[in-house]
Design a protein around this motif. Structure first.
Motif, PDB file in Angstrom:
ATOM      1  N   LEU A 267      54.541  42.256  37.622  1.00  0.00           N
ATOM      2  CA  LEU A 267      53.824  43.378  37.002  1.00  0.00           C
ATOM      3  C   LEU A 267      54.300  43.653  35.581  1.00  0.00           C
ATOM      4  N   SER A 268      55.623  43.705  35.409  1.00  0.00           N
ATOM      5  CA  SER A 268      56.146  44.024  34.072  1.00  0.00           C
ATOM      6  C   SER A 268      55.843  42.887  33.102  1.00  0.00           C
ATOM      7  N   ILE A 269      55.864  41.666  33.587  1.00  0.00           N
ATOM      8  CA  ILE A 269      55.536  40.532  32.717  1.00  0.00           C
ATOM      9  C   ILE A 269      54.071  40.616  32.286  1.00  0.00           C
ATOM     10  N   ARG A 270      53.204  40.958  33.260  1.00  0.00           N
ATOM     11  CA  ARG A 270      51.780  41.084  32.950  1.00  0.00           C
ATOM     12  C   ARG A 270      51.561  42.203  31.921  1.00  0.00           C
ATOM     13  N   PHE A 272      53.661  43.462  29.769  1.00  0.00           N
ATOM     14  CA  PHE A 272      54.222  43.089  28.468  1.00  0.00           C
ATOM     15  C   PHE A 272      53.271  42.157  27.715  1.00  0.00           C
ATOM     16  N   ASN A 273      52.772  41.161  28.421  1.00  0.00           N
ATOM     17  CA  ASN A 273      51.870  40.198  27.784  1.00  0.00           C
ATOM     18  C   ASN A 273      50.565  40.852  27.350  1.00  0.00           C
ATOM     19  N   GLU A 274      50.058  41.730  28.216  1.00  0.00           N
ATOM     20  CA  GLU A 274      48.840  42.472  27.884  1.00  0.00           C
ATOM     21  C   GLU A 274      49.066  43.294  26.604  1.00  0.00           C
ATOM     22  N   ALA A 275      50.223  43.949  26.551  1.00  0.00           N
ATOM     23  CA  ALA A 275      50.528  44.829  25.412  1.00  0.00           C
ATOM     24  C   ALA A 275      50.605  44.036  24.110  1.00  0.00           C
ATOM     25  N   ILE A 276      51.239  42.882  24.161  1.00  0.00           N
ATOM     26  CA  ILE A 276      51.343  42.069  22.944  1.00  0.00           C
ATOM     27  C   ILE A 276      49.958  41.698  22.445  1.00  0.00           C
ATOM     28  N   TYR A 277      49.101  41.306  23.387  1.00  0.00           N
ATOM     29  CA  TYR A 277      47.761  40.874  22.999  1.00  0.00           C
ATOM     30  C   TYR A 277      46.964  42.052  22.441  1.00  0.00           C
ATOM     31  N   ARG A 278      47.004  43.180  23.165  1.00  0.00           N
ATOM     32  CA  ARG A 278      46.201  44.352  22.793  1.00  0.00           C
ATOM     33  C   ARG A 278      46.661  44.979  21.484  1.00  0.00           C
ATOM     34  N   THR A 279      47.965  44.970  21.249  1.00  0.00           N
ATOM     35  CA  THR A 279      48.468  45.666  20.069  1.00  0.00           C
ATOM     36  C   THR A 279      48.376  44.813  18.804  1.00  0.00           C
ATOM     37  N   HIS A 280      47.872  43.599  18.949  1.00  0.00           N
ATOM     38  CA  HIS A 280      47.640  42.800  17.747  1.00  0.00           C
ATOM     39  C   HIS A 280      46.323  43.260  17.125  1.00  0.00           C
ATOM     40  N   VAL A 281      46.413  44.331  16.327  1.00  0.00           N
ATOM     41  CA  VAL A 281      45.228  44.966  15.741  1.00  0.00           C
ATOM     42  C   VAL A 281      45.394  45.025  14.216  1.00  0.00           C
ATOM     43  N   PRO A 282      44.386  44.656  13.431  1.00  0.00           N
ATOM     44  CA  PRO A 282      43.130  44.074  13.882  1.00  0.00           C
ATOM     45  C   PRO A 282      43.311  42.671  14.457  1.00  0.00           C
TER      46      PRO A 282
END
Lengths: 445, 244
Positions: A267-270, A272-282
C-alpha cells in the motif's frame, strides 16, 4: 558495522544483507592490499560484491587513499588513488568546468569501484561505460606484483578488470579522461509518460538530441497504466543560459534510524508511486537544474537504505536486449506485477553498444532496475525474473545482485568463460574472491 | 599565509593541508617519506595553491629539524605559521608489552615534538610573530585507563603549549593546541569508534578557523569539549571504576 551475537563482526552492501566481514583501512594501498582477497570502496554495491568470501574476514577498504596524483588542464587526463570519491571529484572540478565522463546514480562511489563495476549512467547511449574513458590502472595482482595496465598494455588484464568486480586484482590507481562542460548546470526537461510503450519510444526519440536520459517507472500500476512514469532528459547548460554562480552544495537530510519492517508494504509503495506521478505538475517541465538534483536525487537523503528496515533489500537490474523485440519490456513488467513484485523505485534507461569490459553489464537494449524489499519470496521472484531475462537473451548487473543462481548467471553470460580464463591466468588459485564470486562463479572457499 | 606543515600526508594533517591549500595558503611540506610527500604535493596542487616544496623531517631524528625549517623558510620567503600534526600512536596494550616502544613514543610525541616547536617558535618570533598550531589530544586531559602512556605524552605536550602561549603571547606568538577526540583516520582504523567520533574534514575546518582566530585551545569535533569537561570533573574514585 554491527556485531552479531557471537561477536563476529559483520559487513553489508548497500542492501544491508550482512555477512561476516571487517573493513581494514589505510592511506597506503600498496601495504593495505598485501595478502587481502578483496578491495572495497564506499560499499554502494547492493549485494555481496564487496563482501569477503566465507572463511575470510578482512576486506581492504580504499577510502583513505584519495589523493589526486595529476591533472592535465588541457586534456582533462586525471590520475588518482582508487579511494577518491566521485563526490569529492565533483566538488573540486565541476565549478572549474570538468565532469566525469560517466556518472552512476550516486556520487558516493570510489574511482576503484567505478572501474570494478564498469558503471554506466544517463549518458550511456552517448558515452558508453566508465571503463571506455579509463586510460591506465595501477594494480596489485594475485601473486603480489604491482603493475600498470591499460588498453595498450596488458590489455587482457585491463579489460578483465573493467567490470571484473575487483576479482582480477586490487585497483590502486585510476587514470581517466575528464570531460569539459560548458557550465556546471543542467538544461533539463521532464514529462509524464502514459505507459511502457510510450516510455521506450520517448527514450529512443530523445537519444539523438539529449545526451542524458532516464526514466522513473511507477511499478505499482497495471493494465493500461503499466509502465507509466516520468522521463527525464538533460544536457549541460550553455554558459550564457546558466546562472553565473556555481551551484551550492545541497544540504542533505538523513534517515536517522531503521524504519520498522511494516513501513514499506504494497500500500505505501503504491501511494508513494502514485504521489510521485501525480505531483509532477505540469505534465511537462523544462528549465535549469542543479547538477546534484539531476544526477543524484537519492543522495539528498543519507542512509536512505534504512527505510527498508533491518530486513534489507536488493536491487534487481537487468538489460533486455533489442533483439528481444518491441514488447520485451512490457512482458517483463507484466511478469513482475503478476508476481506482486512491488518496487519502491524502478528506473528505466536505454543502453547502447556493449563496452569492451569482458563482464561489463550494458548491452544494446532497455535496462530496468527495481528495488525489492527482501522477504521469503525474494529468491523465487529473482529466479522467475532471471528465467525471463535468460529467455530474452539479456543479463543482470553484478553490482546490484545478491540472489542470482550460478547456473542462471552462466546461462546469461556467454562471455564468462573467456573472462574466467584471463582471471585464472593472473590468479591460478583464485586467491582474489568475494562473497559474490563464491556464490555465482563457484570460487573455492 | 605561509605555512611549514609537518605531517600533511595522512589523516587529519592531510585534511587540514587540503583546507589551507584550497583557500590559497602556501604550504611547505615536512615529513619522513619524501616520495609520499610528492604525492601529497600533487594532490594539493590539483585542489588549490601548490606547495612551495618539501623537505625530509622526522620527529624521531631531531637533527633533521633545523635543515627542514631552513628549507621551508627559504622556499616560502618567511613563515607565518607552523603546523605539527605528526606523532605516534599505539594502544595501551601494545605499549605495556614493549617498554622500549613506549619510551620511543614518549620521546617522539613529547621531547622531540617540543624540541621541534622550540625551533619553530624561535623562527616565528624572529619574524615578528605567527601561529604555531600543534595537534595534541583529548587523551592528555586526564590520566585514563585506555591511554596511560599515549595520554601522558600528550598531557606534557598540552602543558608545554599552554606555557608557551602565556610566555610569548605578548610578543606575537599565537599557539593553537588542537585536542581532537576520536577521529576516523588510518591511525584509529581497527578501533571501535565511540559516540561523537569525527571525520578528519570536520576537524580540519574547525582547526583552520582556530588558526585564523589564534584560539589557544580547540577541541574537535565540538562535542568533545563537553565530554572532556565531564571527564575532567569526575572524582578520582569514579575514574578508577570506569573503563573510559
Amino acid at each position: 558495522m554491527a556485531a552479531s551475537s557471537n561477536n563476529v563482526p559483520t559487513l553489508s552492501g548497500w542492501g544491508r544483507l550482512a555477512r561476516p566481514g571487517r573493513e581494514v583501512l589505510s592511506e597506503d594501498l600498496e601495504r593495505l592490499t598485501e595478502g587481502k582477497v578483496l578491495s572495497r570502496g564506499l560499499g554502494r554495491a547492493y549485494g555481496d560484491s564487496a563482501l569477503p568470501p566465507p572463511g575470510e574476514l578482512d576486506v581492504a577498504t580504499t577510502v583513505l587513499a584519495d589523493r589526486i596524483l595529476s591533472f592535465d588542464r588541457d586534456t582533462g587526463l586525471l590520475r588518482a588513488e582508487a579511494g577518491l570519491s566521485l563526490a569529492e571529484l565533483n566538488r573540486l572540478y565541476l565549478a572549474k568546468g570538468w565532469f566525469t565522463p560517466v556518472s552512476p546514480g550516486t556520487q558516493f562511489v570510489t574511482l576503484g569501484g567505478m572501474v570494478a563495476a564498469d558503471v554506466h549512467g544517463k549518458n550511456h547511449h552517448v558515452e558508453g561505460c566508465f571503463g571506455a574513458h579509463v586510460t591506465r590502472l595501477r594494480m596489485r595482482v594475485a601473486d603480489g606484483r604491482i603493475l600498470e595496465c591499460g588498453p595498450e598494455e596488458e590489455a587482457e588484464l585491463f579489460w578483465a578488470t573493467v567490470g571484473g568486480m575487483g576479482l582480477t586484482g586490487h585497483i590502486l590507481e585510476v587514470e581517466f579522461r575528464m570531460k569539459r562542460v560548458p557550465s556546471p548546470w543542467i538544461q533539463g526537461e521532464s514529462m509524464r509518460v502514459a505507459d511502457i510503450d510510450e516510455f521506450i519510444a520517448r527514450l529512443k526519440e530523445s537519444g539523438p538530441d539529449w545526451p542524458m536520459t532516464m526514466g522513473w517507472i511507477d511499478c505499482a500500476s497495471r493494465g493500461a497504466r503499466l509502465g507509466r512514469g516520468i522521463l527525464y532528459r538533460g544536457r549541460w547548460a550553455e554558459a550564457a543560459s546558466a546562472p553565473a554562480e556555481p551551484p551550492k552544495r545541497k544540504r542533505r537530510k538523513t534517515v536517522p534510524f531503521d524504519f520498522p519492517g511494516f513501513a514499506l508494504n504494497r500500500l505505501s509503495i503504491r501511494a508513494f508511486n502514485e504521489a510521485i506521478y501525480r505531483t509532477h505538475v505540469p505534465a511537462f517541465k523544462s528549465g535549469i537544474l542543479h547538477p546534484e538534483e539531476f544526477f543524484y536525487p537519492l543522495d539528498k537523503i543519507h542512509h536512505w537504505n534504512r527505510i527498508y528496515g533491518r530486513r534489507g533489500f536488493t536491487q534487481y537490474q537487468c538489460v533486455l536486449p533489442e533483439s528481444a523485440g518491441h514488447g520485451a519490456a512490457r512482458r517483463f513488467l507484466e511478469l513482475l506485477t503478476s508476481r506482486g513484485g512491488a518496487s519502491f523505485l524502478c528506473v528505466i534507461k536505454d543502453c547502447a553498444a556493449e563496452g569492451q569490459g569482458m563482464l561489463s553489464f550494458p548491452m544494446p537494449g532497455i535496462s530496468i532496475a527495481l528495488d525489492i524489499p527482501v522477504d521469503r519470496g525474494t529468491q523465487e521472484l529473482v529466479d522467475v525474473l532471471n528465467r525471463d531475462v535468460i529467455d530474452m537473451g539479456g543479463r543482470i548487473y553484478l553490482a546490484k545482485d545478491a540472489f542470482t543462481r550460478p547456473e542462471d548467471f552462466r546461462a546469461m553470460e556467454p562471455r564468462l568463460d573467456r573472462w574466467m580464463e584471463v582471471r585464472r591466468r593472473w590468479d591460478p588459485e583464485l586467491r582474489l574472491r568475494s562473497a559474490q564470486s563464491v556464490r555465482i562463479f563457484g570460487d573455492p572457499t | 599565509m605561509r605555512v611549514a606543515f609537518l605531517g600533511a600526508t595522512k589523516g587529519m594533517g592531510r585534511a587540514l593541508a587540503r583546507v589551507l591549500a584550497e583557500r590559497g595558503d602556501r604550504l611547505f611540506l615536512l615529513g619522513r617519506d619524501v616520495e609520499d610527500m610528492e604525492r601529497s604535493a600533487a594532490d594539493l596542487a590539483a585542489r588549490g595553491e601548490a606547495p612551495a616544496g618539501s623537505a625530509a623531517c622526522d620527529l624521531a631524528r631531531p637533527e633533521t629539524f633545523e635543515p627542514a625549517l631552513d628549507a621551508a623558510t627559504a622556499a616560502l620567503g618567511g613563515l607565518d605559521a607552523v603546523v605539527v600534526t605528526a606523532g605516534q600512536f599505539a594502544t595501551q596494550e601494545e605499549l605495556e608489552q614493549d617498554v622500549e616502544r613506549a619510551r620511543e613514543l614518549l620521546t617522539v610525541n613529547f621531547a622531540n615534538t617540543v624540541a621541534f616547536c622550540e625551533r619553530a617558535r624561535a623562527r616565528l618570533l624572529a619574524g615578528g610573530g605567527g601561529t604555531l598550531c600543534v595537534f595534541s589530544s583529548v587523551a592528555g586531559e586526564r590520566g585514563r585507563k585506555p591511554v596511560v602512556l599515549y595520554g601522558a605524552s600528550k598531557a606534557g605536550l598540552s602543558a608545554y603549549l599552554e606555557g608557551l602561549d602565556h610566555r610569548f603571547h605578548a610578543q606575537g606568538l599565537r599557539t593553537v593546541c588542537v585536542k581532537p577526540g576520536f577521529v576516523k583516520t588510518g591511525m584509529t582504523a581497527g578501533l571501535k569508534p565511540p559516540p561523537f567520533a569525527g571525520e578528519p574534514e570536520q576537524v580540519a575546518r574547525i582547526v583552520a578557523r582556530a588558526m585564523d582566530r589564534g584560539k589557544p585551545v580547540v577541541y574537535a569535533p565540538g562535542p568533545w569539549a563537553l565530554v572532556m569537561l565531564v571527564i575532567r570533573s569526575l572524582p578520582r574514585f569514579v575514574m578508577r571504576r570506569i573503563g573510559f
